[in-house]
Write a protein that holds these residues in place. Structure first.
Motif, mmCIF file in Angstrom:
data_model
loop_
_atom_site.group_PDB
_atom_site.id
_atom_site.type_symbol
_atom_site.label_atom_id
_atom_site.label_comp_id
_atom_site.label_asym_id
_atom_site.label_seq_id
_atom_site.Cartn_x
_atom_site.Cartn_y
_atom_site.Cartn_z
ATOM 1 N N LYS A 1 0.874 4.244 -2.928
ATOM 2 C CA LYS A 1 0.713 5.673 -2.624
ATOM 3 C C LYS A 1 1.871 6.486 -3.186
ATOM 4 O O LYS A 1 1.686 7.566 -3.759
ATOM 5 C CB LYS A 1 0.615 5.887 -1.115
ATOM 6 C CG LYS A 1 -0.662 5.371 -0.488
ATOM 7 C CD LYS A 1 -0.637 5.556 1.029
ATOM 8 C CE LYS A 1 -1.899 5.028 1.685
ATOM 9 N NZ LYS A 1 -1.840 5.149 3.168
ATOM 10 N N ILE B 1 5.689 8.558 4.674
ATOM 11 C CA ILE B 1 5.313 7.172 4.408
ATOM 12 C C ILE B 1 6.472 6.227 4.736
ATOM 13 O O ILE B 1 6.277 5.144 5.289
ATOM 14 C CB ILE B 1 4.873 7.001 2.942
ATOM 15 C CG1 ILE B 1 3.533 7.712 2.719
ATOM 16 C CG2 ILE B 1 4.746 5.518 2.577
ATOM 17 C CD1 ILE B 1 2.993 7.597 1.321
ATOM 18 N N ARG C 1 1.708 6.825 -7.017
ATOM 19 C CA ARG C 1 0.750 7.852 -7.445
ATOM 20 C C ARG C 1 1.349 9.248 -7.313
ATOM 21 O O ARG C 1 1.194 10.094 -8.193
ATOM 22 C CB ARG C 1 -0.521 7.747 -6.595
ATOM 23 C CG ARG C 1 -1.417 6.570 -6.927
ATOM 24 C CD ARG C 1 -2.811 6.795 -6.367
ATOM 25 N NE ARG C 1 -3.706 5.666 -6.638
ATOM 26 C CZ ARG C 1 -4.033 4.746 -5.741
ATOM 27 N NH1 ARG C 1 -3.542 4.823 -4.517
ATOM 28 N NH2 ARG C 1 -4.856 3.754 -6.061
ATOM 29 N N LYS C 2 2.037 9.481 -6.203
ATOM 30 C CA LYS C 2 2.605 10.811 -5.966
ATOM 31 C C LYS C 2 3.739 11.100 -6.955
ATOM 32 O O LYS C 2 3.882 12.237 -7.430
ATOM 33 C CB LYS C 2 3.100 10.895 -4.518
ATOM 34 C CG LYS C 2 3.401 12.305 -4.047
ATOM 35 C CD LYS C 2 2.182 13.198 -4.042
ATOM 36 C CE LYS C 2 1.173 12.829 -3.002
ATOM 37 N NZ LYS C 2 0.077 13.825 -2.911
ATOM 38 N N TYR D 1 5.937 14.145 1.800
ATOM 39 C CA TYR D 1 4.932 13.075 1.802
ATOM 40 C C TYR D 1 5.606 11.711 1.826
ATOM 41 O O TYR D 1 5.241 10.832 2.625
ATOM 42 C CB TYR D 1 4.057 13.224 0.552
ATOM 43 C CG TYR D 1 3.016 12.152 0.371
ATOM 44 C CD1 TYR D 1 1.772 12.254 0.974
ATOM 45 C CD2 TYR D 1 3.260 11.039 -0.444
ATOM 46 C CE1 TYR D 1 0.794 11.275 0.793
ATOM 47 C CE2 TYR D 1 2.300 10.058 -0.627
ATOM 48 C CZ TYR D 1 1.070 10.181 -0.010
ATOM 49 O OH TYR D 1 0.122 9.201 -0.200
ATOM 50 N N GLU E 1 0.830 -1.202 0.000
ATOM 51 C CA GLU E 1 0.000 0.000 0.000
ATOM 52 C C GLU E 1 0.867 1.255 0.000
ATOM 53 O O GLU E 1 0.558 2.240 -0.677
ATOM 54 C CB GLU E 1 -0.930 -0.003 1.216
ATOM 55 C CG GLU E 1 -1.983 1.088 1.204
ATOM 56 C CD GLU E 1 -2.917 0.999 0.014
ATOM 57 O OE1 GLU E 1 -3.289 2.064 -0.532
ATOM 58 O OE2 GLU E 1 -3.272 -0.126 -0.394
ATOM 59 N N ASP E 2 1.965 1.232 0.766
ATOM 60 C CA ASP E 2 2.905 2.358 0.766
ATOM 61 C C ASP E 2 3.440 2.608 -0.646
ATOM 62 O O ASP E 2 3.510 3.759 -1.103
ATOM 63 C CB ASP E 2 4.094 2.076 1.696
ATOM 64 C CG ASP E 2 3.724 2.050 3.163
ATOM 65 O OD1 ASP E 2 2.704 2.663 3.535
ATOM 66 O OD2 ASP E 2 4.462 1.409 3.931
#
Length: 539
Positions: A30, A279, A33-34, A275, A26-27
């Motif tokens: 994320k 994470i 996407r960034k 960000y 999941e990390d």
């Protein structure tokens, strides 16, 4: 030659080899996407042949839409004395569903003999067969020439042969890797320039930071003709890390005028950097160039006086270009300019009240001499400035508090706090337990205030740090406590200093609640009516 440089991010693969970094699937999703929002051209998602986590990442990535980036999978050349079409790792690259794959091969004859223990001829065949097989399956292939610069310095002819084999097999990119991170910028420039006389395939650079030259070597390679840069966000990676894309991207775009990402994407760089650090659960160095919290921070009074006239006197770029901002720190080095700038940041109209400004500067210097440090505690500083220039009504005053800590042989430690405070003329006496003395004190104080300020239930402590100021005094040393508090809308920092850690924590706790509660409504228990208070947090 093209003025466009492609950014190849390997945070999700090479970056995770850094000490202390472990990313869940999941990390990784994320972060991918960034990175796509940032405008990165290639995102190396991992090595699907090495672990189930990376296999799951590629399965999920198939269902995602990326506007700017190609997801790439990483692997190695085929095993020695085998066939490429039967190699498990190569086939997993194909099965991952990516449109681009990165494979590495040996460039250094020392590694061929010592690490994979085969002949120089077989190593060349391994490179050719692997690239050709992936190309036959329709993949874009980035060939990473591992240890290329060390190999070239040791045996230039053979190192050159290895990348010529990759070109002959159809590689789309050939990345020259400074895997041990020991090369110097002059060497990078010379070798990259020379290589372009022998191959026509576009060249990339993959630098490590073992000599703290990862960024410099990447820029040297680009100025010599490389048109792809591999690196990681915040320089994460094995040993001393990889080349830091958070410095490379703005240096290429702002300083060297290369076309890398859009100006709007560049403005998101600081946000992306922070960000991803959150994470990855890695503390971000405050002095990190471009994106660090102190990258455009000014402390000396003379400096601040100058930037008020023209920020370029002490700033090499406009901070907003990379999504950062100018900060003025108030400390024992501060002059009147620092205080006035901080007042402007807080929307406080101090004008030119010279005497008050001088008085607060002296007070700040005295507090810093005692161990206070306001750079990281803007909420405590704001309370100090507002109280000095406008006056703040106390929302409560302490009459006393007591701490009880009990430990028996077969039971856990129990902490209890008893607090007596006066809130708008009413004396309130409460007690509460907690996981430790500070937590118990926090609970007791909240219990006393909640009937007046119901919104206090939305406020909680998000971080707590203690710094010993006088190590030589051992357990009697003065300490500085820094608290971070948050609610649904904002985060703020406060501090306290004392020879007693409980008292220092109390000071920081009181400032935290004062800062939050002065901005909110309180209830008068006598008539159960809401009473408006002056707002700090809504300015």
């Amino acid at each position: 030659m093209s003025n466009s440089v492609k950014i190849f991010d390997t945070t999700l693969r090479d970056g995770t080899q850094g000490e202390g970094i472990s990313l869940s699937v999941e990390d990784k999703i994320k972060i991918a996407r960034k990175l796509d929002e940032l405008g990165v051209h290639y995102i190396e998602g991992g090595w699907p042949g090495s672990n189930s986590k990376d296999i799951e990442f590629f399965e999920r990535a198939k269902q995602m839409t990326f506007r700017n980036a190609k997801i790439t999978a990483f692997g190695s050349t085929r095993r020695k004395d085998s066939k490429a079409e039967e190699d498990i790792n190569l086939n997993r690259l194909i099965e991952s569903g990516v449109s681009a794959a990165t494979i590495f091969g040996k460039s250094w004859d020392f590694h061929v003999h010592t690490a994979i223990q085969t002949t120089l001829e077989e190593n060349l065949a391994m490179i050719f067969d692997s690239v050709k097989y992936l190309k036959s399956k329709g993949l874009e292939v980035v060939y990473d020439a591992e240890h290329f610069f060390d190999g070239y310095k040791n045996n230039a002819a053979y190192a050159l042969q290895t990348i010529q084999k990759a070109q002959e097999a159809g590689a789309d990119w050939i990345t020259l890797c400074d895997t041990n991170g020991g090369s110097l910028p002059g060497e990078i420039t010379s070798i990259v320039s020379e290589i372009q006389n022998h191959i026509s395939t576009p060249i990339g650079i993959h630098a490590h930071n073992d000599c703290e030259l990862g960024v410099a070597n990447s820029l040297a390679a680009v100025t010599a003709g490389a048109r792809m840069v591999q690196g990681t966000i915040n320089g994460y990676g094995e040993r001393c890390g990889n080349a830091n894309l958070c410095s490379i991207i703005p240096n290429l775009q702002i300083k060297l005028n290369f076309d890398v990402v859009s100006s709007d994407q560049l403005k998101s760089l600081t946000l992306v950097s922070r960000y991803i650090s959150e994470i990855a659960n890695m503390n971000m160095p405050v002095n990190q160039p471009y994106v660090g919290n102190a990258a455009f921070a000014h402390k000396g009074g003379i400096h601040v006086s100058a930037i008020l006239k023209d920020a370029s006197t002490y700033e090499h770029i406009v901070p907003e270009l990379v999504g950062n901002k100018q900060r003025v720190l108030v400390s024992e080095l501060a002059g009147q300019s620092n205080v006035l700038v901080k007042a402007q940041e807080m929307n406080l109209d101090f004008g030119k009240e010279t005497q008050k400004t001088k008085a607060i500067i002296e007070k700040i210097k005295d507090l810093e001499h005692q161990g206070y440090q306001f750079e990281g505690a803007d909420a405590s500083l704001e309370l100090l400035l507002r109280d000095a220039f406008e006056g703040l009504e106390e929302i409560f005053t302490l009459e006393s508090f007591k701490m009880l800590v009990e430990k028996s042989a077969n039971h856990a430690v129990v902490s209890e706090a008893i607090v007596k405070v006066k809130v708008h003329g009413h004396t309130v006496y409460t007690a509460a337990e907690g996981n430790g003395p500070v937590n118990a004190l926090d609970n007791a104080l909240r219990k006393a205030l909640v009937q007046y300020y119901p919104d206090i239930q939305q406020i909680h402590l998000s971080d707590y740090k203690v710094r010993v100021l006088d190590e030589k005094d051992a357990t009697a040393a003065k300490v500085r406590v820094l608290m971070e508090s948050t609610d649904s809308n904002s985060t703020w920092n406060t501090l306290g200093v004392s020879n007693n850690i409980i008292e220092a924590s109390w000071f920081a706790l009181v400032d935290s609640l004062r800062y939050a509660l002065i901005s909110r409504k309180r209830i008068d228990p006598a008539n159960n009516e809401n009473v408006e208070r002056f707002g700090l947090m809504n300015h």
